[in-house]
Design an enzyme around this catalytic site. Structure first.
Site, PDB file in Angstrom:
ATOM      1  N   HIS A 129     -89.082 -22.078 -47.857  1.00 12.35           N
ATOM      2  CA  HIS A 129     -87.586 -22.070 -47.765  1.00 12.35           C
ATOM      3  C   HIS A 129     -87.191 -20.692 -48.124  1.00 12.35           C
ATOM      4  O   HIS A 129     -87.686 -19.799 -48.535  1.00 12.35           O
ATOM      5  CB  HIS A 129     -86.786 -22.583 -49.025  1.00 12.35           C
ATOM      6  CG  HIS A 129     -87.763 -22.373 -50.584  1.00 12.35           C
ATOM      7  ND1 HIS A 129     -88.909 -22.650 -50.871  1.00 12.35           N
ATOM      8  CD2 HIS A 129     -87.165 -21.537 -51.365  1.00 12.35           C
ATOM      9  CE1 HIS A 129     -89.296 -22.260 -51.882  1.00 12.35           C
ATOM     10  NE2 HIS A 129     -88.287 -21.653 -52.475  1.00 12.35           N
TER      11      HIS A 129
ATOM     12  N   GLU B  26     -98.294 -25.698 -50.583  1.00 13.10           N
ATOM     13  CA  GLU B  26     -99.840 -25.088 -50.238  1.00 13.10           C
ATOM     14  C   GLU B  26    -100.847 -26.016 -50.806  1.00 13.10           C
ATOM     15  O   GLU B  26    -102.000 -25.870 -50.336  1.00 13.10           O
ATOM     16  CB  GLU B  26     -99.850 -23.731 -50.698  1.00 13.10           C
ATOM     17  CG  GLU B  26     -98.880 -22.831 -50.041  1.00 13.10           C
ATOM     18  CD  GLU B  26     -99.586 -22.160 -48.504  1.00 13.10           C
ATOM     19  OE1 GLU B  26    -100.778 -22.126 -48.565  1.00 13.10           O
ATOM     20  OE2 GLU B  26     -98.929 -22.628 -47.369  1.00 13.10           O
TER      21      GLU B  26
ATOM     22  N   GLY C 119     -86.554 -12.345 -58.012  1.00 16.00           N
ATOM     23  CA  GLY C 119     -87.110 -13.056 -56.800  1.00 16.00           C
ATOM     24  C   GLY C 119     -85.969 -13.608 -56.096  1.00 16.00           C
ATOM     25  O   GLY C 119     -84.682 -13.838 -56.438  1.00 16.00           O
TER      26      GLY C 119
ATOM     27  N   LYS D  57    -101.631 -22.973 -57.825  1.00 18.60           N
ATOM     28  CA  LYS D  57    -100.398 -23.864 -57.970  1.00 18.60           C
ATOM     29  C   LYS D  57    -101.070 -25.250 -57.999  1.00 18.60           C
ATOM     30  O   LYS D  57    -100.221 -26.091 -58.740  1.00 18.60           O
ATOM     31  CB  LYS D  57     -99.801 -24.026 -56.579  1.00 18.60           C
ATOM     32  CG  LYS D  57     -98.948 -22.586 -56.297  1.00 18.60           C
ATOM     33  CD  LYS D  57     -97.583 -22.473 -57.390  1.00 18.60           C
ATOM     34  CE  LYS D  57     -96.759 -21.526 -57.173  1.00 18.60           C
ATOM     35  NZ  LYS D  57     -95.766 -21.352 -58.113  1.00 18.60           N
TER      36      LYS D  57
ATOM     37  N   GLY E 179     -88.682 -14.805 -64.087  1.00 19.87           N
ATOM     38  CA  GLY E 179     -88.613 -14.339 -62.542  1.00 19.87           C
ATOM     39  C   GLY E 179     -87.288 -14.243 -61.898  1.00 19.87           C
ATOM     40  O   GLY E 179     -87.201 -14.965 -60.804  1.00 19.87           O
TER      41      GLY E 179
ATOM     42  N   TYR F 155    -103.877 -18.456 -54.055  1.00 21.00           N
ATOM     43  CA  TYR F 155    -102.520 -18.865 -54.308  1.00 21.00           C
ATOM     44  C   TYR F 155    -102.475 -20.470 -54.573  1.00 21.00           C
ATOM     45  O   TYR F 155    -101.968 -21.001 -55.605  1.00 21.00           O
ATOM     46  CB  TYR F 155    -101.512 -18.457 -53.570  1.00 21.00           C
ATOM     47  CG  TYR F 155     -99.972 -18.892 -53.549  1.00 21.00           C
ATOM     48  CD1 TYR F 155     -99.325 -18.628 -54.354  1.00 21.00           C
ATOM     49  CD2 TYR F 155     -99.657 -20.138 -52.771  1.00 21.00           C
ATOM     50  CE1 TYR F 155     -97.964 -18.858 -54.393  1.00 21.00           C
ATOM     51  CE2 TYR F 155     -98.380 -20.549 -53.092  1.00 21.00           C
ATOM     52  CZ  TYR F 155     -97.638 -19.931 -53.834  1.00 21.00           C
ATOM     53  OH  TYR F 155     -96.135 -20.333 -53.817  1.00 21.00           O
TER      54      TYR F 155
ATOM     55  N   SER G 290     -95.907 -25.795 -55.080  1.00 32.81           N
ATOM     56  CA  SER G 290     -95.972 -25.236 -53.629  1.00 32.81           C
ATOM     57  C   SER G 290     -96.890 -26.286 -53.008  1.00 32.81           C
ATOM     58  O   SER G 290     -97.893 -27.001 -53.114  1.00 32.81           O
ATOM     59  CB  SER G 290     -96.817 -24.102 -53.573  1.00 32.81           C
ATOM     60  OG  SER G 290     -96.823 -23.785 -52.448  1.00 32.81           O
TER      61      SER G 290
ATOM     62  N   ASP H  75     -93.325 -10.947 -70.109  1.00 30.79           N
ATOM     63  CA  ASP H  75     -94.596 -11.481 -69.268  1.00 30.79           C
ATOM     64  C   ASP H  75     -94.602 -12.912 -69.598  1.00 30.79           C
ATOM     65  O   ASP H  75     -94.960 -13.377 -70.536  1.00 30.79           O
ATOM     66  CB  ASP H  75     -95.707 -10.646 -69.481  1.00 30.79           C
ATOM     67  CG  ASP H  75     -96.923 -10.853 -68.340  1.00 30.79           C
ATOM     68  OD1 ASP H  75     -96.978 -11.792 -67.986  1.00 30.79           O
ATOM     69  OD2 ASP H  75     -97.135  -9.730 -67.882  1.00 30.79           O
TER      70      ASP H  75
HETATM   71  P1  GDR Z   1     -96.336 -19.245 -46.518  1.00 32.05           P
HETATM   72  O1  GDR Z   1     -95.368 -18.111 -46.119  1.00 32.05           O
HETATM   73  O2  GDR Z   1     -97.634 -18.407 -46.666  1.00 32.05           O
HETATM   74  O3  GDR Z   1     -96.323 -20.156 -45.613  1.00 32.05           O
HETATM   75  O4  GDR Z   1     -95.896 -19.450 -48.127  1.00 32.05           O
HETATM   76  P2  GDR Z   1     -95.337 -16.836 -45.092  1.00 32.05           P
HETATM   77  O5  GDR Z   1     -93.878 -16.475 -44.599  1.00 32.05           O
HETATM   78  O6  GDR Z   1     -96.052 -15.585 -45.452  1.00 32.05           O
HETATM   79  O7  GDR Z   1     -96.015 -17.432 -43.939  1.00 32.05           O
HETATM   80  C1  GDR Z   1     -95.771 -18.365 -43.047  1.00 32.05           C
HETATM   81  C2  GDR Z   1     -96.746 -18.593 -41.779  1.00 32.05           C
HETATM   82  O8  GDR Z   1     -96.654 -17.511 -41.038  1.00 32.05           O
HETATM   83  C3  GDR Z   1     -97.887 -17.027 -40.551  1.00 32.05           C
HETATM   84  N1  GDR Z   1     -97.999 -15.633 -40.160  1.00 32.05           N
HETATM   85  C4  GDR Z   1     -97.337 -14.423 -41.086  1.00 32.05           C
HETATM   86  N2  GDR Z   1     -97.167 -14.451 -42.132  1.00 32.05           N
HETATM   87  C5  GDR Z   1     -96.742 -13.023 -42.705  1.00 32.05           C
HETATM   88  N3  GDR Z   1     -96.485 -13.180 -44.108  1.00 32.05           N
HETATM   89  N4  GDR Z   1     -97.043 -12.288 -41.907  1.00 32.05           N
HETATM   90  C6  GDR Z   1     -97.523 -12.391 -40.662  1.00 32.05           C
HETATM   91  O9  GDR Z   1     -97.282 -11.183 -40.085  1.00 32.05           O
HETATM   92  C7  GDR Z   1     -97.681 -13.342 -40.074  1.00 32.05           C
HETATM   93  N5  GDR Z   1     -98.107 -14.025 -38.913  1.00 32.05           N
HETATM   94  C8  GDR Z   1     -98.130 -15.331 -38.967  1.00 32.05           C
HETATM   95  C9  GDR Z   1     -98.788 -17.229 -41.888  1.00 32.05           C
HETATM   96  O10 GDR Z   1    -100.097 -17.141 -41.537  1.00 32.05           O
HETATM   97  C10 GDR Z   1     -98.377 -18.755 -42.432  1.00 32.05           C
HETATM   98  O11 GDR Z   1     -98.834 -19.530 -41.716  1.00 32.05           O
HETATM   99  C11 GDR Z   1     -94.385 -19.506 -48.407  1.00 32.05           C
HETATM  100  C12 GDR Z   1     -94.235 -18.833 -49.771  1.00 32.05           C
HETATM  101  O12 GDR Z   1     -92.778 -18.842 -49.964  1.00 32.05           O
HETATM  102  C13 GDR Z   1     -95.009 -19.391 -51.088  1.00 32.05           C
HETATM  103  O13 GDR Z   1     -94.661 -18.970 -52.237  1.00 32.05           O
HETATM  104  C14 GDR Z   1     -94.731 -21.176 -50.875  1.00 32.05           C
HETATM  105  O14 GDR Z   1     -95.377 -21.493 -51.748  1.00 32.05           O
HETATM  106  C15 GDR Z   1     -94.937 -21.573 -49.476  1.00 32.05           C
HETATM  107  O15 GDR Z   1     -94.131 -20.861 -48.667  1.00 32.05           O
HETATM  108  C16 GDR Z   1     -94.527 -23.101 -49.411  1.00 32.05           C
END
Ligand code: GDR
Length: 320
Positions: free
Chosen positions: A179, A128, A13, A153, A10, A149, A126, A59
């Protein structure tokens, strides 16, 4: 002296490309695996390293692809940073999440077992998988995954533990909290907000930024320094899973407020809440315990939310 080989599964990314760069800087020969073709403006290209690594197509779910890669190159270390990484997308396409995360992990472990592989295997876990955290979570925290997801994990984490304890593989999981960097995909909230806010500040964007739940609390760290933590976890003789975090909880609302204040804008004028962007299941609060990795491996995050926002503003290309 011949340099040692590392494999990054990967490699295009955010984490994969930063890992390749860091390993090249340490004089490793780096072999990266990608599923499809390498696009022109990949993260590897943006980091200026696409010609410095050996890119293979394959893959992580395919036994022969991974077998060939490990048998032919006998790497010192394999970093599995592949698989679907968006929690939101996992509700839309759960099969892909489970297949890439669980079957991918299972396949890599089985190949390693078959080959009697004696190098280190690092898996990106994660936070998560914990669900809401009770205080700052360490690797022993109760697991309550609430998305496909996160369920993937959690399974991956437990498979790695099983193969380490039962089959003596040198495999570990780094349990990563959020991060960020300028290499983030726009599916992730920080990049979406930064891109929009910079566009608004430069008068290139007139639309409001639509977001889901902004009351969530997360532990946001700086991806390039998490890459160094991953290597410490992978190379440690302790063979112990570790949480990688800052330990500092911040709400998404305060991230937005800090960012817009930095740009001399009032966020209330530019953010619109769209209930359609709420997730079917949400983690309200998630942050880690930074002490175990500091006490065991001497690693501590240097960047906090303010310096991360500043770095993101400076480095983000709004066209990406
Ligand atoms: P996350 O990251 O789900 O925590 O996973 P993300 O940035 O998608 O969301 C963070 C929080 O923001 C809220 N949120 C939104 N999120 C997105 N994407 N778009 C929106 O418009 C929006 N509005 C609010 C989300 O609901 C969430 O609570 C990341 C990834 O890097 C994973 O791969 C990793 O495992 C975890 O962090 C730890």
């Amino acid at each position: 002296m011949t340099s040692q080989t590392a494999v990054v599964l990967g490699c295009k990314g955010q984490d994969g490309s930063l890992m390749c760069k860091s390993l090249l800087d340490k004089n490793y020969k780096v072999i990266g695996l990608i599923r499809g073709e390498l696009k022109k403006h990949s993260n590897l290209h943006r980091l200026g390293i696409e010609k410095d690594i050996e890119v293979k197509i394959g893959d992580i779910r395919n036994f022969n692809d991974i077998h060939r890669l490990l048998e032919n190159n006998r790497p010192k270390c394999v970093y599995n940073l592949a698989a679907q990484s968006s929690v939101g997308k996992s509700f839309i396409n759960p099969n892909e999440s489970i297949e890439t995360i669980v079957n991918g992990t299972m396949n890599i472990l089985n190949v390693a077992k078959t080959l009697d592989y004696s190098g280190q295997l690092f898996f990106a876990g994660s936070s998560e998988m914990f669900g809401n955290t009770e205080g700052g979570a360490n690797s022993e925290h109760v697991q309550n995954p609430v998305s496909p997801y996160a369920i993937g994990k959690q399974a991956s984490f437990n498979l790695v533990k099983l193969y380490r304890e039962r089959f003596n593989l040198k495999c570990v999981t780094g349990i990563l909290f959020n991060h960020e960097s300028h290499l983030r995909d726009k599916n992730f909230v920080t990049h979406k907000i930064i891109q929009g806010a910079i566009g608004i500040a430069n008068k290139k964007q007139t639309n409001k930024i639509k977001l889901g739940n902004i009351n969530v609390i997360r532990d946001w760290g700086w991806a390039p320094e998490y890459i160094e933590a991953m290597q410490l976890v992978a190379n440690s003789k302790q063979l112990k899973d570790h949480v990688i975090c800052t330990g500092k909880p911040n709400s998404l609302k305060s991230f937005i407020n800090k960012l817009f204040t930095f740009l001399n804008l009032d966020w209330h004028d530019y953010i619109e809440i769209d209930p359609a962007l709420y997730r079917p299941n949400e983690i309200e609060i998630s942050y880690g315990d930074p002490l175990p990795i500091f006490e065991n491996l001497g690693w501590k995050a240097k960047e906090d939310i303010d310096s991360i926002i500043e770095k993101l503003i400076i480095s983000t290309d709004i066209n990406n």
